[in-house]
Design a protein around this motif. Structure first.
Motif, PDB file in Angstrom:
ATOM      1  N   ALA A   1       0.839  -1.206   0.000  1.00 22.89           N
ATOM      2  CA  ALA A   1       0.000   0.000   0.000  1.00 22.89           C
ATOM      3  C   ALA A   1       0.869   1.249   0.000  1.00 22.89           C
ATOM      4  CB  ALA A   1      -0.928  -0.002   1.215  1.00 22.89           C
ATOM      5  N   SER A   2       2.001   1.196   0.681  1.00 22.61           N
ATOM      6  CA  SER A   2       2.930   2.335   0.726  1.00 22.61           C
ATOM      7  C   SER A   2       3.548   2.603  -0.639  1.00 22.61           C
ATOM      8  CB  SER A   2       4.035   2.082   1.759  1.00 22.61           C
ATOM      9  OG  SER A   2       3.504   1.969   3.057  1.00 22.61           O
ATOM     10  N   VAL A   3       3.871   1.548  -1.366  1.00 22.51           N
ATOM     11  CA  VAL A   3       4.414   1.716  -2.728  1.00 22.51           C
ATOM     12  C   VAL A   3       3.406   2.463  -3.581  1.00 22.51           C
ATOM     13  CG1 VAL A   3       5.135   0.539  -4.847  1.00 22.51           C
ATOM     14  CG2 VAL A   3       5.869  -0.355  -2.617  1.00 22.51           C
ATOM     15  N   LEU A   4       2.166   2.004  -3.546  1.00 27.24           N
ATOM     16  CA  LEU A   4       1.123   2.619  -4.375  1.00 27.24           C
ATOM     17  C   LEU A   4       0.864   4.064  -3.943  1.00 27.24           C
ATOM     18  CD1 LEU A   4      -1.268  -0.458  -4.565  1.00 27.24           C
ATOM     19  CD2 LEU A   4       0.473   0.255  -6.236  1.00 27.24           C
ATOM     20  N   ARG A   5       0.879   4.304  -2.640  1.00 26.97           N
ATOM     21  CA  ARG A   5       0.667   5.677  -2.122  1.00 26.97           C
ATOM     22  C   ARG A   5       1.845   6.572  -2.483  1.00 26.97           C
ATOM     23  NH1 ARG A   5      -1.451  10.173  -1.645  1.00 26.97           N
ATOM     24  NH2 ARG A   5      -1.182  11.307   0.300  1.00 26.97           N
ATOM     25  N   ALA A   6       3.069   6.051  -2.404  1.00 26.94           N
ATOM     26  CA  ALA A   6       4.248   6.848  -2.753  1.00 26.94           C
ATOM     27  C   ALA A   6       4.202   7.268  -4.221  1.00 26.94           C
ATOM     28  CB  ALA A   6       5.528   6.064  -2.466  1.00 26.94           C
ATOM     29  N   ALA A   7       3.788   6.359  -5.082  1.00 22.96           N
ATOM     30  CA  ALA A   7       3.667   6.696  -6.503  1.00 22.96           C
ATOM     31  C   ALA A   7       2.620   7.791  -6.693  1.00 22.96           C
ATOM     32  CB  ALA A   7       3.300   5.448  -7.305  1.00 22.96           C
ATOM     33  N   GLU A   8       1.526   7.696  -5.957  1.00 13.52           N
ATOM     34  CA  GLU A   8       0.467   8.702  -6.024  1.00 13.52           C
ATOM     35  C   GLU A   8       0.999  10.071  -5.552  1.00 13.52           C
ATOM     36  OE1 GLU A   8      -3.444   9.384  -3.350  1.00 13.52           O
ATOM     37  OE2 GLU A   8      -3.296   7.404  -4.278  1.00 13.52           O
ATOM     38  N   ILE A   9       1.734  10.087  -4.451  1.00 15.64           N
ATOM     39  CA  ILE A   9       2.304  11.343  -3.942  1.00 15.64           C
ATOM     40  C   ILE A   9       3.248  11.949  -4.968  1.00 15.64           C
ATOM     41  CG2 ILE A   9       3.855  12.335  -2.203  1.00 15.64           C
ATOM     42  CD1 ILE A   9       2.657  10.294  -0.194  1.00 15.64           C
ATOM     43  N   GLN A  10       4.080  11.123  -5.573  1.00 15.79           N
ATOM     44  CA  GLN A  10       5.030  11.649  -6.566  1.00 15.79           C
ATOM     45  C   GLN A  10       4.304  12.214  -7.777  1.00 15.79           C
ATOM     46  OE1 GLN A  10       9.252   9.697  -5.505  1.00 15.79           O
ATOM     47  NE2 GLN A  10       8.586   9.534  -7.586  1.00 15.79           N
TER      48      GLN A  10
END
Length: 176
Positions: free
Chosen positions: A155-164
């Protein structure tokens, strides 16, 4: 090559560029990069779990690519740009996108493996800025965690991509 004043072990002077800062230190030729970062430069965010390149806790970025620092000699790291977990913050010192995502998604428990995940995911998202769940799993497949069960890390990977992506849109809007 010179010898250390406290022992007969030979040492070499190396220049390491870490997180944008050049450090000069003397190390034995067989000093692991992970040990040089932790013990010689005081950058203890790089953790050493297995010393065999298996767990991924010691992963740093070498010219933007994930590398197990326990598998590289410090003398071999000269002339490369090294990024440790300490270098993943934003210029203003706030959490970087991957760090923020780990906070948002509760992607850590004990935290021992976290620095390796953060650097690995940073490189993975640079290569694939919009991963799906399967790609996120593949991105972290070389790092071991004993506590989380990986669901919050994915979930953190997907959220990090969203933030970027959000950051890129904000930056694009500011540049207009």
């Amino acid at each position: 090559m010179t010898t250390s004043p406290t022992s007969a072990e030979p040492v070499e002077t190396v220049r390491l560029r870490v997180n944008g800062v050049t450090h000069e230190t003397q190390v034995p030729p067989r000093r692991l990069l992970s040990d040089a970062l932790r013990h010689d430069l005081g950058l203890t965010g790089t953790h050493v779990g297995c010393e065999h390149g298996v767990c991924g806790a010691c992963t740093i970025l070498v010219d933007g690519q994930p590398m197990r620092s326990c598998l590289m000699f410090a003398v071999s790291a000269q002339d490369y740009e090294l990024t440790t977990v300490e270098g993943l913050t934003r210029p203003d010192g706030s959490l970087g996108p991957v760090q923020q995502a780990f906070k948002d998604c509760h992607g850590l428990q004990c935290g021992f493996c976290t620095p390796g995940f953060l650097t690995t995911i940073t490189a993975g998202i640079a290569e694939n800025p919009d991963p799906d769940r399967a790609e996120a799993l593949d991105m972290i497949s070389g790092n071991l965690c004993r506590c989380t069960g990986y669901q919050n890390i994915v979930a953190s990977v997907l959220r990090a991509a969203e933030i970027q992506r959000e950051d890129a849109q904000d930056e694009e809007g500011q540049n207009r």
